[in-house]
Design a protein around this motif. Structure first.
Motif, short mmCIF file in Angstrom:
data_model
loop_
_atom_site.label_atom_id
_atom_site.label_comp_id
_atom_site.label_asym_id
_atom_site.label_seq_id
_atom_site.Cartn_x
_atom_site.Cartn_y
_atom_site.Cartn_z
N ASP A 28 96.50 60.88 -27.66
CA ASP A 28 95.77 62.00 -27.05
C ASP A 28 94.99 62.70 -28.14
O ASP A 28 95.58 63.26 -29.08
CB ASP A 28 96.78 62.94 -26.39
CG ASP A 28 96.14 64.20 -25.85
OD1 ASP A 28 94.89 64.27 -25.77
OD2 ASP A 28 96.90 65.14 -25.52
N ASP A 29 93.65 62.69 -28.04
CA ASP A 29 92.84 63.30 -29.10
C ASP A 29 92.56 64.78 -28.86
O ASP A 29 91.86 65.42 -29.66
CB ASP A 29 91.54 62.52 -29.31
CG ASP A 29 90.55 62.66 -28.17
OD1 ASP A 29 90.81 63.45 -27.23
OD2 ASP A 29 89.51 61.98 -28.20
N GLY A 30 93.10 65.34 -27.77
CA GLY A 30 92.94 66.77 -27.51
C GLY A 30 91.54 67.21 -27.17
O GLY A 30 91.26 68.41 -27.09
N GLY A 31 90.63 66.25 -26.96
CA GLY A 31 89.27 66.61 -26.58
C GLY A 31 88.41 67.11 -27.72
O GLY A 31 87.36 67.72 -27.48
N SER A 32 88.81 66.85 -28.96
CA SER A 32 88.01 67.31 -30.11
C SER A 32 87.58 66.13 -30.97
O SER A 32 88.23 65.07 -30.98
CB SER A 32 88.81 68.28 -30.98
OG SER A 32 89.82 67.59 -31.71
N GLY A 33 86.50 66.31 -31.71
CA GLY A 33 86.02 65.26 -32.60
C GLY A 33 87.02 64.95 -33.70
O GLY A 33 87.25 63.78 -34.03
N ILE A 34 87.63 65.98 -34.25
CA ILE A 34 88.63 65.77 -35.31
C ILE A 34 89.84 65.03 -34.74
O ILE A 34 90.36 64.09 -35.35
CB ILE A 34 89.05 67.12 -35.92
CG1 ILE A 34 87.88 67.74 -36.69
CG2 ILE A 34 90.26 66.94 -36.84
CD1 ILE A 34 88.17 69.11 -37.24
N GLY A 35 90.27 65.43 -33.56
CA GLY A 35 91.40 64.77 -32.92
C GLY A 35 91.09 63.31 -32.62
O GLY A 35 91.95 62.44 -32.75
#
Length: 456
Positions: free
Chosen positions: A112-119
């Protein structure tokens, strides 16, 4: 000439991106009756003399490891991107229950990348560098910031949802709708230009005799940009178009409803999220606006439509959705029945959350599996990519309109494009109901339509 899926992919990407960003700114195989498991013969036995030896990263004699990246805890909610992840997992669980792929078990690692580019970059590095996955599949992410790294490592990424433009830029990335763009990593599409087609507008013009349409958007950049694309496509098909913009924070939907009533609008398209659509429909019902169709896209083709529009039954009764895949409720098709049976067995809690994207996640898993199966015992990324780049149209056992990744020159002139369409129908007038397919065959519901350039 048959329409290559790049144009359709671009339109779906724009629709998905608009829905998501606008909301964020607001803050196994079986036939019927035969059970849910895929038969052991689904993909055949290992070739004679096969050793099943380890042949590439993530694959050994007994298993192959694949990764799924999803923006599950994104700012726009846990269900916005969830569907493909569950559909793909259901396919692999059913496949493993039937004996796996040529004797190999498919191991699935999710992130799950959390909806962020960094994630997203963290997920990409975790799956590729630490988990050593063989391939990625059925990705559905808000920001695909890790795409360049995936491509640089030569990791096949198959069947992802094109929320942004990564699947129209990077090699080794294969979106669920196919692409004919160069995908050389240098620019999106053809030197920064993508193309949309107009078969959806043509369909409603011929099916319902519609000649006027309204396009409603937020005063937000991405929403407004997609609304312009909708308007351009509608005008190219000869529609009279009413363009309405509302404030993102305090949308005045009553004024929009009044304008549509005065205009005699027949079709409604939008560049908004589900929250906005539900509120707009309430205003339309209150104003007595009677549409021929309220047209939504594949991202909103979900089992929750009955509840989403519970307070606007008039609007709900004319709710339509279009896509490049089968209706996830249309169990006349064995592959859809296999999907529904597997979901009921492995994810029964999702019965009321099923969606077109969930079915497309299943199709993505099948696509990767068929690509791996083509390699037999010598399972390598190079072999999988050769399958993907062969130029042979692929339909996931009839689930998808045929798609490929054969490069083509910059589009010019009309091409032939096909679509599927369904309409929401209540059960005995209640909010409960489902999606009913409206075309006899999506592979023959086709039109010769123009291709309209735009820069994303």
């Amino acid at each position: 000439m048959q329409l290559t899926r790049s144009r359709r992919a671009a339109r779906h990407a724009a629709a998905a991106r608009t829905t998501v960003l606008a909301a964020s700114a607001a803050l196994l195989l079986t036939v019927a009756g035969c059970g849910s498991r895929l038969p052991e013969s689904a993909f055949g036995a290992p070739p004679a003399g096969s050793t099943g030896r380890s042949t590439d990263t993530g694959a050994n004699a007994d298993s192959v490891k694949v990764g799924i990246i999803t923006s599950l805890t994104s700012p726009v909610g846990s269900e916005t991107f969830a569907g493909p992840r569950y559909g793909a997992q259901a396919f692999f669980r059913a496949l493993n229950a039937a004996g796996g792929l040529n004797g190999r078990t498919v191991q699935v690692v999710t992130c799950d990348d959390g909806g962020s580019g960094i994630g997203n970059q963290d997920c990409v590095h975790r799956l590729i560098d630490r988990e050593k996955v063989f391939a990625l599949v059925a990705g559905s992410v808000l920001v695909y910031a890790g795409a360049p790294y995936v491509s640089s490592k030569g990791v096949p990424d198959i069947g992802g949802q094109p929320i942004g433009t990564a699947y129209e830029q990077w090699p080794d990335l294969y979106g669920i709708y196919g692409s004919s763009a160069p995908r050389d990593g240098r620019s999106v599409g053809w030197d920064g230009t993508l193309y949309q087609s107009t078969e959806i507008y043509r369909y409603f013009k011929e099916k319902l005799g519609a000649r006027s349409a309204a396009v409603v958007s937020y005063d937000q950049a991405d929403s407004a940009r997609y609304a312009r694309q909708l308007e351009e496509g509608l005008r190219a098909e000869g529609y009279r178009v009413l363009n309405q913009t509302v404030d993102l924070a305090l949308p005045g939907f009553q004024a929009v409803a009044a304008a549509m009533k005065a205009d005699g609008t027949e079709l409604l398209f939008d560049a908004m999220d589900t929250r906005g659509n539900a509120a707009l429909c309430q205003a339309l019902d209150a104003a007595g606006v009677r549409l021929k169709a309220k047209v939504t896209n594949v991202q909103n083709w979900t089992a929750t439509a009955g509840a989403d529009y519970r307070d606007s039954p008039g609007c709900r009764s004319v709710l339509w959705a279009t896509s490049s895949s089968l209706n996830y409720e249309d169990t006349r098709y064995p592959e859809v029945q296999a999907f529904r049976s597997a979901m009921a067995e492995y994810f029964p809690e999702r019965e009321g959350l099923l969606s077109a994207w969930e079915l497309e996640g299943w199709a993505a898993a099948r696509w990767l599996t068929d690509a791996m199966d083509s390699c037999g015992a010598d399972l390598t990324r190079r072999c999988v990519e050769a399958f993907m780049n062969s130029g042979t149209p692929y339909d996931a056992n009839g689930l998808l309109l045929p798609a490929s990744f054969k490069r083509a020159p910059r589009p010019s002139g009309p091409l032939r494009a096909c679509l599927n369409a369904a309409r929401w129908e209540d059960s005995a007038g209640s909010g409960h109901g489902g999606w009913v397919t409206q075309v006899p065959d999506m592979t023959t519901t086709c039109y010769d339509v123009p291709q309209l350039p735009y820069r994303p």
